[in-house]
Structures are given as structure tokens and as C-alpha cells.
Design an enzyme around this catalytic site. Structure first.
Site, PDB file in Angstrom:
ATOM      1  N   ASP A 248       8.671 -31.781  11.966  1.00  0.00           N
ATOM      2  CA  ASP A 248       7.761 -32.549  11.246  1.00  0.00           C
ATOM      3  C   ASP A 248       8.392 -34.124  11.383  1.00  0.00           C
ATOM      4  OD1 ASP A 248       5.851 -30.660  10.240  1.00  0.00           O
ATOM      5  OD2 ASP A 248       7.184 -30.124   8.521  1.00  0.00           O
TER       6      ASP A 248
ATOM      7  N   ASP B   1      -2.243 -21.383   7.743  1.00  0.00           N
ATOM      8  CA  ASP B   1      -1.340 -21.615   6.525  1.00  0.00           C
ATOM      9  C   ASP B   1      -1.470 -20.492   5.539  1.00  0.00           C
ATOM     10  OD1 ASP B   1      -0.191 -24.040   7.418  1.00  0.00           O
ATOM     11  OD2 ASP B   1      -1.243 -25.269   5.993  1.00  0.00           O
TER      12      ASP B   1
END
Lengths: 260, 207
Positions: A130, A11
Site C-alpha cells: 500500500d 474484499d
């Protein structure tokens, strides 16, 4: 025989790798280019970068990171986060990424998958999903719902239906992240991974929950995943890509051995 | 100089990155004169066969490519650039360069792992073993059975021809993952994205 892939995920915010810890601010864990080079040398099969920058200037920083990674690392890598149009995708691919990962952008405009596949080829377009476990209902018959914004926003979309729709629109691969398992280090969501992977004809990368080597073995065997994403366990969990591969090899899971 | 043929089909920049890293001087070009003159030519590509052939025709590159191959001057086709060397591709029903005998076909939908019957996905995405027999400068320092990175839904089915040696890979079926014939080299996998082994193969080609 095709090897199962082990894929470290980074990330990136404002040009730095960060790791969100539940209910806390993100922690700076290093330079993404240096980390990418390290994982490449350790035998990573591929890399994934998620740009979690909110600002416009952060976007330029991310493209510079992508350029530097492309010059130093000779394995494929994908970039996701905040890609909402063809031009966003093109910028990332021209900077040197092999693939783009569409997530919220594809939920808001599913045609983006088709446009991306047509412009750059299916193999360039990864659908990032997700997924949240919910009670099975007429709206979510699979018992799994697509969420966006890091799990905060529910969409009403059934996860299995969305996976099939995205495949039909031209997604070349699915990166399947379980919001329930994410950050727990208790293992991947095997039921979800098996459900999606056995229902589509494109490869599925399992994400969320990896904490121990057994978790990778389980998701790559019972979970039917084609690849496994790892983050915390290699960033600061004391595991190395090479060590994980040695373990998987001993467990009879085919992984690439010839990187050294 | 090494010319990397750019015909709007993807990954010429990745190939350039890898060659630069290896210290070779290369240029990405769509100029047919440069392609004809260059000491070595790399013909990469991702995407669909039909659009790629149309683009090569539009850029007037077909003649230069065919002449180089006919004259047996150093040439490396990668991925789509490998498939386009054959006579015909079933992707978009495309007439291709015809430098190699055979056709390009799609993996069947019900593809299964030979060893355990596990269902295989199409496209094949990931690292797979490449086997070859005999010796060729392209393979210096590389053992048969090493893994390379693949991304493809179609694969070539070459007809046997004199002087042609194949590389093989198994994905539900055994297919020709590459070919060498004199100075002509071509592979289905992406050496520019295949880590150390891929860089070695590219370096071998450039020497």
C-alpha cells in the site's frame, strides 16, 4: 506472447464480499463464492481475495470460503489480509489458494517473505504494497512511502526500496496498490506503477483507481504493469470482464481470449 | 483409478479438485504400490527440483515412476512434474528421472518480448499460447494456440527423439511447453488452473 492479466479483487468480511466507500461503512455486495464463479465464467484470469475480517471466528469463515472457491473455480487465486506467520500462510494454501499476499505482516517481519518462499516456493508469495505519494526526501527518495492498516499508518519505508528488498527476500510477484488512487475511479497511479515495475524483475499487478476501460489500457501499456486489479468497476460499475478484454484486445493489448 | 502423486511438492489438491469436478475418481497418494497399480498417474508439482527429487527418493517413488513410463502406461506430468522427467535440471544442479532426453534451464535474465522488445519478467506468470501440430488424444477438442496458465522460471530443452511430439510456447524465446510420446504426456502449464481448456485437457487424459 504472455497475455496481460485482468484480476477481480474481492474484499471479504465475515464471509461476505464488501466494498468500502470512502468515509462510509462497507457495503455488502454479495456472496464471494458466487461472485468468484461469475467472474471465472466471464473470463477473469485470476482472482484476489482480501480478508478484512477482524475476529478469530471470521478467519475460519474465510478458510471455508477459500475451500468453496477452490472447488468451483479453476483459475489461480490468492488470499491476503491478516497473514502474520507461516502457519497462517499454510492454512490458506492448504484450503486451496495458489498464492498468499503478505502486506502488513511482511512490513512487521520481512523475514516472513523469505520463510514463505522457502517453505512454499516464490511463486506462492505475493508482496502486497500500500503506497502513499509523499514529497521526495532522504528517507523516501522515490517520493512514495509504504503505509499499512488501509493507509492509516505510515511506516517510513521507501516504496521502491521495499519492492527491491522484497524481491531479494523471495517475493514472486508484487501487488501494488496506490492509496492516492484507490477508490477514486480516476485511473491507476501510472508514475508509481511504471517506477516499480521497471525497477524489479518480478511481475507487478497494478491496483487502485480503475474506473474506465481506458485506465486498464493505460496501466498495461504506459504503466508497464503485468496485470491489472479491478474491483468497483466490475462489482457495480456496469463493466464485465469479457467487455474489458474485448476493449483491450481492440487496443492492441494482449489478453486471454480463449476462455469460452 | 487415477493416482495423483503427492511428494510434498505442492498442488496435488488442486489437481484432485479439478478431477472431482470432472467426475473422475482419483486419489492423492505417496504410496509406490498404488502408483505402480493405478490405471493412470498424474505427477504434479511446484517448487524446486532438488528438494523434489530428494523427496521422491525418500518416499521410494522413483522406481514406480520410471517403470510406468518405461512400460508406456498413461502418465501426465505437470509443471515441475514435467521438468523432472528430463535427464538433468540446472535448478539446484539436479539429476532427474531421465525418462525424456534433454535438460532443464533457467530463462535468461535479459529476456525480451520478440515483437516489441519489452522486458520480460522471470518467473513467467500468467496465460500464454500453446501450439502443437498433429493429433493426439490429449488435444481432442482443443485448438492449437489456446491459452494456458504458466508459473515457472525454468523450462526444458528436449533433444529430438523418435515418437516424441512437442508443444511450443513463446516467452522471449520459443520453448517446449509440453510433450507427448505414446501414453506419456507432460506440460509446463497448469491444466488444473487453466479454466475450460485446462479441464478439457485433463478430461482427455482421463478417458
Amino acid at each position: 506472447m504472455l497475455s496481460r492479466r485482468i484480476i477481480p479483487c474481492l474484499d471479504v468480511r465475515e464471509g461476505r464480499t464488501t466494498k468500502g466507500v470512502k468515509f462510509l461503512d462497507n457495503v455488502d455486495i454479495g456472496d464471494p463464492v458466487e461472485m468468484a464463479a461469475k467472474y471465472y465464467a466471464e473470463g477473469a484470469d485470476e482472482l484476489v481475495f482480501y480478508d478484512i475480517t477482524a475476529s478469530a471466528e471470521g478467519r475460519g469463515i474465510m478458510l471455508e470460503v477459500v475451500r468453496q472457491v477452490a472447488a468451483a473455480v479453476f483459475i489461480p487465486f490468492s488470499v491476503g489480509g491478516g497473514l502474520h506467520c507461516l502457519e497462517d500462510m499454510r492454512a490458506v494454501l492448504l484450503a486451496g489458494a495458489e498464492k498468499v499476499s503478505l502486506n502488513t505482516g511482511a512490513v512487521l517481519d520481512p523475514e516472513l517473505i523469505r520463510q514463505g518462499a522457502r517453505a512454499f516456493g516464490r511463486q506462492c508469495v505475493v508482496l502486497g504494497m500500500d503506497v502513499l505519494r509523499v514529497p521526495a526526501s532522504p528517507e523516501q527518495p522515490s517520493g512514495y512511502e509504504i503505509v499499512t492498516h488501509g493507509g492509516r499508518r505510515r511506516t517510513g519505508l521507501d516504496a521502491l526500496e521495499w519492492a527491491r528488498t522484497a524481491e531479494a527476500l523471495g517475493a514472486g510477484e508484487i501487488c501494488l496498490n496506490s492509496i492516492d488512487a484507490d477508490g477514486t475511479c480516476d485511473g491507476y497511479e501510472l508514475t508509481l506503477t511504471r517506477l516499480i515495475s521497471s525497477s524489479v524483475g518480478i511481475p507487478v499487478i497494478a491496483s487502485g483507481g480503475a474506473g474506465r476501460p481506458e485506465h486498464l489500457r493505460d496501466v498495461l501499456s504506459h504503466g508497464c504493469a503485468d496485470a491489472a486489479l479491478v474491483a468497483s468497476m466490475v462489482h457495480f460499475g456496469g463493466h464485465t470482464i469479457g467487455g474489458l478484454k474485448d476493449y483491450l484486445n481492440r487496443q492492441g493489448i494482449p489478453v486471454r481470449q480463449s476462455w469460452q | 483409478m487415477i493416482a495423483i502423486v503427492d511428494y510434498g511438492a505442492g498442488n496435488s489438491a488442486s489437481v484432485l479438485q479439478a478431477l472431482t469436478h470432472l467426475g473422475h475418481r482419483a486419489e492423492v497418494t505417496s504410496d509406490s504400490g498404488l502408483v505402480a497399480r493405478a490405471e493412470r498417474v498424474i505427477f504434479p508439482g511446484v517448487g524446486a527440483a532438488g528438494a523434489a527429487m530428494a523427496s521422491l527418493r525418500r518416499l521410494d517413488l522413483l522406481g514406480a515412476l520410471r517403470e510406468r513410463i518405461a512400460a508406456d502406461r498413461p502418465f501426465l506430468g505437470i509443471c515441475l512434474g514435467y521438468q523432472l522427467l528430463f535427464r538433468f535440471s540446472h535448478e539446484d544442479k539436479t539429476e532427474c528421472l531421465g525418462a525424456l532426453p534433454g535438460e532443464v534451464v533457467r530463462f535468461p535474465d535479459d529476456l525480451r518480448e520478440v515483437a516489441d522488445g519489452r522486458r520480460l519478467k522471470v518467473p513467467q506468470i500468467g496465460w500464454n499460447r500453446v501450439e502443437f501440430a498433429g493429433s493426439h488424444p490429449l488435444w481432442r477438442g482443443i485448438d492449437s494456440g489456446g491459452e494456458f496458465y504458466f508459473v515457472h522460471s525454468y523450462y526444458p530443452r528436449p533433444e529430438t527423439a523418435p515418437g516424441m511430439t512437442l508443444m511450443h510456447t513463446e516467452y522471449g524465446l520459443r520453448f517446449a511447453s509440453g510433450v507427448v510420446r505414446g501414453a506419456l504426456c507432460a506440460c509446463q502449464f497448469h491444466p488444473e488452473k487453466s479454466g475450460r481448456l485446462g479441464l478439457r485437457l485433463l478430461d482427455n487424459f482421463c478417458r
